[in-house]
Design a protein around this motif. Structure first.
Motif, PDB file in Angstrom:
ATOM      1  N   GLU A  86       0.698  -1.140  -0.100  1.00 31.75           N
ATOM      2  CA  GLU A  86       0.022   0.101   0.077  1.00 31.75           C
ATOM      3  C   GLU A  86       0.818   1.466  -0.153  1.00 31.75           C
ATOM      4  O   GLU A  86       0.547   2.332  -0.518  1.00 31.75           O
ATOM      5  N   THR A  89       1.923   2.407  -3.344  1.00 35.31           N
ATOM      6  CA  THR A  89       0.941   2.806  -4.384  1.00 35.31           C
ATOM      7  C   THR A  89       0.159   4.103  -3.955  1.00 35.31           C
ATOM      8  O   THR A  89      -0.868   4.571  -4.700  1.00 35.31           O
ATOM      9  N   ASN A  90       0.565   4.500  -2.918  1.00 34.64           N
ATOM     10  CA  ASN A  90       0.003   5.690  -2.133  1.00 34.64           C
ATOM     11  C   ASN A  90       1.098   6.634  -1.426  1.00 34.64           C
ATOM     12  O   ASN A  90       2.131   6.015  -1.248  1.00 34.64           O
ATOM     13  N   SER A  91       0.444   7.755  -0.940  1.00 39.91           N
ATOM     14  CA  SER A  91       1.478   8.461  -0.185  1.00 39.91           C
ATOM     15  C   SER A  91       1.483   8.025   1.563  1.00 39.91           C
ATOM     16  O   SER A  91       0.734   7.106   1.749  1.00 39.91           O
ATOM     17  N   TYR A  92       2.420   8.303   2.154  1.00 43.61           N
ATOM     18  CA  TYR A  92       2.681   7.934   3.594  1.00 43.61           C
ATOM     19  C   TYR A  92       1.340   7.998   4.281  1.00 43.61           C
ATOM     20  O   TYR A  92       0.807   7.347   5.126  1.00 43.61           O
ATOM     21  N   ASN A  94      -1.593   8.347   3.327  1.00 46.59           N
ATOM     22  CA  ASN A  94      -2.684   7.658   2.933  1.00 46.59           C
ATOM     23  C   ASN A  94      -2.712   6.206   2.985  1.00 46.59           C
ATOM     24  O   ASN A  94      -3.570   5.441   2.477  1.00 46.59           O
ATOM     25  N   THR A  95      -1.653   5.731   3.572  1.00 54.49           N
ATOM     26  CA  THR A  95      -1.363   4.057   3.754  1.00 54.49           C
ATOM     27  C   THR A  95      -2.075   3.937   5.117  1.00 54.49           C
ATOM     28  O   THR A  95      -1.496   4.233   6.095  1.00 54.49           O
ATOM     29  N   LYS A  96      -3.288   3.044   5.011  1.00 53.86           N
ATOM     30  CA  LYS A  96      -3.743   2.766   6.478  1.00 53.86           C
ATOM     31  C   LYS A  96      -3.657   1.341   6.940  1.00 53.86           C
ATOM     32  O   LYS A  96      -4.274   0.868   7.837  1.00 53.86           O
TER      33      LYS A  96
END
Length: 347
Positions: A86, A89-92, A94-96
Motif C-alpha cells: 500500500e 502505491t500511495n503516499s505515507y 494515505n497508507t492505512k
C-alpha cells in the motif's frame, strides 16, 4: 539536496552499503535516463503468499522505490507485506494498512544525480565497471530493529529519512534491494552477477545509438564498427556474446561466427576462452578446463558445415573443474553462469 538537520541515523556495520563511502564528484554530462527492471522472489509462506516486500517503477520520471514490511508483525497475525504494498502505491499519509515497513525512494534528476530518501535498512549500491562506488547507509536502533514507517505509536516519520544525492555516469548500474539482498550477498557477489549483464546491455545500447546515427545520415560508404564478441576484462571469468550465423565444431573445440563483412566487428578476429569462472586459479583452468577458440570470419568456406541447425540461443560452458567433483561448486559456479546467461538472453 542537503541532509536534514534532525536526522537520526544508526548505521549497521553488517551492511555492505555502510563500508563503501568514498567521495564522489558531480557530473556535468548531458541528462541521463534510467533503464529499469525488477526481480522479486518472495519466501514460501502460506500466511504471506505475496511476501513482505514491494516496489514501484516510474519510467517517465526516472523514479523507483522499494519497501520491506517488517516481518515481526507476523507474531501478531499481521501481514506487513500489505503495508509495504500500500505504501508503494500511495503516499505515507494515505497508507492505512496495519504493520510497518522500511523504504527507499530514488530519483534520477537533470543534474545526473540520484537523489534518495531512505528509512531503515533497505537501500541501493552504485556499480561502475567492476567496483561498487557507493552504497546507501542504513538506519537501525539496534540489531534487527531498523527505522520504519507505519501505523503504530512508535513508528518513525518521513522526516527521519536519510536524504542525500549521488552523482552517476553513463553505464553505471544501480542495484536496489531490501535487507534480504544485502544481508546475504557481499559486494563482490553482486558485482559478479551484474557485471557481465551490464557490459552486454551497454554494448547493445551503444550499437543502437550508432545504428540510429548512421540511419539518420547520408551513407558515405564507410562501414561503422558495431560489435565486440568477447570480453576478457573481468578478473574472474571471460565470456563471449555471439549473434547471427554461429557454428560450433565440438571435436576441435572451435566456434565460428560468420559475418557479412569484418567491419561489423570491433577488436580482434579470434579469441581463446576457457568457459569456467576460475581465472584466478590458473592451475585448475589449465589442467582441467578445455580451451575453446572463437573465430570471426567472412568466409563461409572457412567455417565447418552444420549437420544440425537450431534457431534458438545456445550456451557453451564447462562441466569440468571443481564442478565435476563437488555439487556445491556446480550450484555456485555453473548454475550461476547459466542463470546469468539466460537473463541476458531474455532481456
Amino acid at each position: 539536496m542537503e541532509r536534514p538537520m534532525k536526522i537520526r541515523r544508526l548505521c549497521s556495520s553488517d551492511s555492505i552499503a555502510d563500508s563503501i563511502t568514498p567521495p564522489l564528484q558531480e557530473s556535468n554530462e548531458e541528462s541521463l535516463k534510467l533503464l529499469m527492471g525488477y526481480c522479486y522472489l518472495p519466501k514460501e509462506n502460506g500466511l504471506t503468499p505475496k511476501g513482505d516486500d514491494s516496489h514501484f517503477i516510474c519510467e517517465e520520471d526516472d523514479v523507483f522505490g522499494i519497501a520491506d514490511g517488517v516481518g515481526s508483525w507476523a507474531k501478531k497475525g499481521i501481514d506487513a507485506g500489505k503495508y509495504a504494498r500500500e505504501l508503494m502505491t500511495n503516499s505515507y499519509s494515505n497508507t492505512k494498512a496495519e504493520g510497518s515497513s522500511t523504504t527507499c525512494i530514488v530519483a534520477l534528476t537533470n543534474d545526473n544525480c540520484l537523489h534518495f530518501a531512505n528509512v531503515g535498512d533497505s537501500g541501493f549500491v552504485v556499480i561502475r565497471g567492476d567496483s561498487v562506488i557507493y552504497g546507501s547507509p542504513t538506519q537501525q536502533r539496534r540489531f534487527n530493529c531498523p527505522f520504519q514507517l507505519g501505523n503504530h505509536a512508535h513508528n518513525d516519520e518521513p522526516s527521519s529519512a536519510y536524504e542525500f544525492k549521488v552523482p552517476v555516469e553513463e553505464g553505471d548500474v544501480v542495484v536496489a534491494g531490501t535487507d534480504g539482498l544485502f544481508d546475504n550477498l557481499f559486494a563482490e557477489n553482486i558485482v559478479d552477477m551484474v557485471f557481465p549483464m551490464a557490459w552486454i546491455v551497454v554494448t547493445d545500447l551503444k550499437m543502437q545509438e550508432i545504428e540510429n546515427t548512421n540511419s539518420s545520415q547520408p551513407s558515405s560508404g564507410k562501414v561503422i564498427d558495431r560489435k565486440q564478441i568477447c570480453n576478457a576484462s573481468d578478473p574472474k571469468f571471460d565470456f563471449c556474446d555471439v549473434e547471427g550465423d554461429v557454428r560450433i565444431h565440438g571435436k576441435s573445440s572451435k566456434i565460428f561466427a560468420v559475418f557479412s563483412q569484418m567491419g561489423d566487428l570491433v577488436g580482434n578476429e579470434s579469441w581463446n576462452i576457457r568457459p569456467y569462472p576460475r581465472k584466478r586459479d590458473p592451475w585448475m583452468m589449465i589442467t582441467f578446463i578445455k580451451e575453446f577458440s572463437v573465430n570471426a570470419t567472412v568466409s563461409i568456406e572457412e567455417a565447418p558445415p552444420c549437420s544440425l541447425n537450431h534457431r534458438v540461443p545456445a550456451i557453451v560452458f564447462s562441466t569440468g573443474g571443481y564442478a565435476a567433483i563437488n555439487h556445491w561448486y556446480f550450484l555456485g559456479e555453473d548454475l550461476n553462469c547459466w542463470l546469468l546467461t539466460i537473463l541476458v538472453i531474455l532481456q
